[in-house]
Design a protein around this motif. Structure first.
Motif, PDB file in Angstrom:
ATOM      1  N   ASN A 194    -122.353  51.343  32.046  1.00 44.05           N
ATOM      2  CA  ASN A 194    -121.063  50.854  31.564  1.00 44.05           C
ATOM      3  C   ASN A 194    -119.893  51.780  31.938  1.00 44.05           C
ATOM      4  O   ASN A 194    -119.094  52.169  31.096  1.00 44.05           O
ATOM      5  CB  ASN A 194    -121.102  50.653  30.034  1.00 44.05           C
ATOM      6  N   ASN A 195    -119.838  52.121  33.218  1.00 44.79           N
ATOM      7  CA  ASN A 195    -118.712  52.914  33.727  1.00 44.79           C
ATOM      8  C   ASN A 195    -118.208  52.221  34.990  1.00 44.79           C
ATOM      9  O   ASN A 195    -118.827  52.295  36.046  1.00 44.79           O
ATOM     10  CB  ASN A 195    -119.157  54.346  34.034  1.00 44.79           C
ATOM     11  N   GLU A 196    -117.084  51.530  34.861  1.00 41.48           N
ATOM     12  CA  GLU A 196    -116.578  50.737  35.987  1.00 41.48           C
ATOM     13  C   GLU A 196    -116.217  51.602  37.194  1.00 41.48           C
ATOM     14  O   GLU A 196    -116.347  51.173  38.348  1.00 41.48           O
ATOM     15  CB  GLU A 196    -115.358  49.919  35.563  1.00 41.48           C
ATOM     16  N   HIS A 197    -115.792  52.839  36.939  1.00 39.03           N
ATOM     17  CA  HIS A 197    -115.433  53.741  38.040  1.00 39.03           C
ATOM     18  C   HIS A 197    -116.682  54.144  38.821  1.00 39.03           C
ATOM     19  O   HIS A 197    -116.671  54.205  40.059  1.00 39.03           O
ATOM     20  CB  HIS A 197    -114.718  54.982  37.499  1.00 39.03           C
ATOM     21  N   LEU A 198    -117.755  54.415  38.098  1.00 36.05           N
ATOM     22  CA  LEU A 198    -119.023  54.764  38.734  1.00 36.05           C
ATOM     23  C   LEU A 198    -119.519  53.613  39.608  1.00 36.05           C
ATOM     24  O   LEU A 198    -119.873  53.808  40.775  1.00 36.05           O
ATOM     25  CB  LEU A 198    -120.061  55.098  37.656  1.00 36.05           C
ATOM     26  N   THR A 199    -119.530  52.417  39.033  1.00 37.15           N
ATOM     27  CA  THR A 199    -119.995  51.242  39.778  1.00 37.15           C
ATOM     28  C   THR A 199    -119.153  51.012  41.021  1.00 37.15           C
ATOM     29  O   THR A 199    -119.672  50.708  42.102  1.00 37.15           O
ATOM     30  CB  THR A 199    -119.946  49.992  38.886  1.00 37.15           C
ATOM     31  N   ARG A 200    -117.844  51.190  40.903  1.00 39.14           N
ATOM     32  CA  ARG A 200    -116.930  50.950  42.018  1.00 39.14           C
ATOM     33  C   ARG A 200    -117.184  51.920  43.168  1.00 39.14           C
ATOM     34  O   ARG A 200    -117.243  51.525  44.336  1.00 39.14           O
ATOM     35  CB  ARG A 200    -115.487  51.067  41.521  1.00 39.14           C
ATOM     36  N   ILE A 201    -117.351  53.186  42.836  1.00 38.54           N
ATOM     37  CA  ILE A 201    -117.567  54.191  43.883  1.00 38.54           C
ATOM     38  C   ILE A 201    -118.904  53.962  44.583  1.00 38.54           C
ATOM     39  O   ILE A 201    -119.006  54.085  45.802  1.00 38.54           O
ATOM     40  CB  ILE A 201    -117.500  55.614  43.281  1.00 38.54           C
ATOM     41  N   VAL A 202    -119.924  53.636  43.817  1.00 39.62           N
ATOM     42  CA  VAL A 202    -121.248  53.362  44.401  1.00 39.62           C
ATOM     43  C   VAL A 202    -121.152  52.190  45.380  1.00 39.62           C
ATOM     44  O   VAL A 202    -121.689  52.243  46.498  1.00 39.62           O
ATOM     45  CB  VAL A 202    -122.286  53.061  43.302  1.00 39.62           C
ATOM     46  N   LYS A 203    -120.452  51.137  44.997  1.00 38.39           N
ATOM     47  CA  LYS A 203    -120.296  49.974  45.875  1.00 38.39           C
ATOM     48  C   LYS A 203    -119.547  50.350  47.158  1.00 38.39           C
ATOM     49  O   LYS A 203    -119.921  49.922  48.259  1.00 38.39           O
ATOM     50  CB  LYS A 203    -119.553  48.856  45.148  1.00 38.39           C
ATOM     51  N   ILE A 204    -118.493  51.139  47.021  1.00 33.25           N
ATOM     52  CA  ILE A 204    -117.703  51.539  48.195  1.00 33.25           C
ATOM     53  C   ILE A 204    -118.546  52.368  49.156  1.00 33.25           C
ATOM     54  O   ILE A 204    -118.527  52.155  50.373  1.00 33.25           O
ATOM     55  CB  ILE A 204    -116.451  52.332  47.751  1.00 33.25           C
ATOM     56  N   CYS A 205    -119.324  53.307  48.618  1.00 31.15           N
ATOM     57  CA  CYS A 205    -120.164  54.156  49.466  1.00 31.15           C
ATOM     58  C   CYS A 205    -121.238  53.341  50.188  1.00 31.15           C
ATOM     59  O   CYS A 205    -121.502  53.559  51.377  1.00 31.15           O
ATOM     60  CB  CYS A 205    -120.825  55.258  48.633  1.00 31.15           C
ATOM     61  N   LEU A 206    -121.848  52.400  49.470  1.00 28.58           N
ATOM     62  CA  LEU A 206    -122.889  51.575  50.078  1.00 28.58           C
ATOM     63  C   LEU A 206    -122.318  50.621  51.126  1.00 28.58           C
ATOM     64  O   LEU A 206    -122.984  50.277  52.095  1.00 28.58           O
ATOM     65  CB  LEU A 206    -123.619  50.779  49.004  1.00 28.58           C
TER      66      LEU A 206
END
Length: 343
Positions: A194-206
């Motif tokens: 439940n951390n939108e910033h974490l999810t966003r960065i992971v998606k960008i890196c992938l």
């Protein structure tokens, strides 16, 4: 005075190689012949190596490192890290007079580093002072670069004391990357965390192969229709990478900095999964995953080099074996390929 007999019966050889301001050499011998031969040897060496006759440079290594940092090092993207590494080396060598630094000094320094006898400046626990060969190799390269750069700038006229010293052979690192099922598991774990910033960065890196730090400091101005532009990169060059339409649609409504720093959150979230990574790898697995899948899906190695921002194609070639046709001729051209089993 060049050679004179002392009150103890010894012969003192005391001379300067090239005038009053040049290097002074003094040594005692039992016989006059030894003293004469000693003086002649050094004068001959000075003719072959003119710098030996110059006035001795008594600057300490710390002074040269500081000079290098002011004239060149501070312009590097990782200037603080490089300076901290050089300071570790300087302390480990006991800040010698730089002109007296020898290959032997360096050999003993790195032996101590490998055996954990030198404080690395990062840990209070001596067990964590033990360095790996790759670490002392980088330290050697950093120190070599100091002397080379100062020589180019006219601030150092003597030879580089580390010239000719071979670095240790390095083993190729094990590289972790995520399978399709592991990617789904990782994204699900991000949602549960439940951390939108974490999810966003992971998606960008992938989606782009970006380094974690590059994705973490992205701003809205770096987003354009279906593209992200990464700045302040490790290689110092900006690069623009296309992104999927769905990712652009997620990022487009945002303003200012797209995400907040959350590296530690990634580490904690990863611990909630059963994904196991190679030693020393955490967020970099996302970059490896992008590159691996890019090649598996038939991507071009030169295009991958540009996307990842590698200055040297050799860095990118470690992903070449993921290509579908990589070395496939081995199955057809080997000497037993056409033999029919008689069993």
């Amino acid at each position: 005075m060049a050679i004179a007999k002392t009150s103890t019966g010894e012969w003192l050889c005391d001379f300067r190689l090239d005038g009053r301001d040049s290097r002074r050499i003094r040594k005692k011998f039992l016989t006059k012949g030894e003293a004469i031969a000693f003086e002649q040897y050094h004068r001959d060496e000075a003719k072959k190596k003119p710098w030996l006759g110059e006035k001795e440079d008594k600057r300490r290594l710390s002074e040269l490192i500081d000079l290098w940092h002011r004239l060149h090092g501070q312009s590097l993207s990782a200037s603080k890290y490089r300076l901290s590494k050089l300071n570790i080396v300087c302390r480990g060598l006991n800040d010698p007079i730089a002109s007296r630094l020898t290959a032997k000094d360096w050999a003993h320094y790195r032996d101590q580093r490998l055996n954990g006898k030198i404080d690395n400046g990062y840990h209070s626990n001596p067990l964590k002072w033990i360095a790996q060969p790759i670490t002392v190799n980088r330290e050697q390269q950093y120190l070599e670069a100091v002397f080379n750069e100062l020589r180019r700038l006219g601030e150092w006229t003597l030879p580089n004391p580390l010239d000719g010293i071979r670095i240790f052979k390095e083993k190729e690192k094990e590289m972790s990357w995520l399978t399709d099922s592991q990617i789904i598991q990782l994204l699900n774990a991000c949602k549960k965390y439940n951390n939108e910033h974490l999810t966003r960065i992971v998606k960008i890196c992938l989606a782009t192969g970006a380094r974690w730090s590059e994705a973490e400091r992205l701003t809205r101005s770096q987003l354009s229709p279906y593209k992200l532009t990464f700045t302040r990169t490790k290689g110092g060059r900006n690069r623009t990478v296309p992104i999927p339409r769905w990712l652009y649609n997620e990022l487009a409504p945002l303003q200012g900095t797209l995400s907040k720093p959350c590296y530690q959150d990634f580490v904690k979230m990863l611990a909630l999964t059963d994904i196991e990574l190679a030693t020393g790898q955490k967020t970099h697995v996302l970059r490896h995953t992008f590159a691996s899948h890019f090649m598996i899906n038939g991507g071009n190695i030169i295009v991958l080099q540009r996307i990842l921002g590698h200055a040297n194609i050799r860095e990118t070639m470690r992903y070449a074996h993921f290509a579908p046709d990589h070395l496939e001729e081995a199955a057809e051209l080997n000497p037993v390929a056409n033999l029919v089993s008689t069993r």
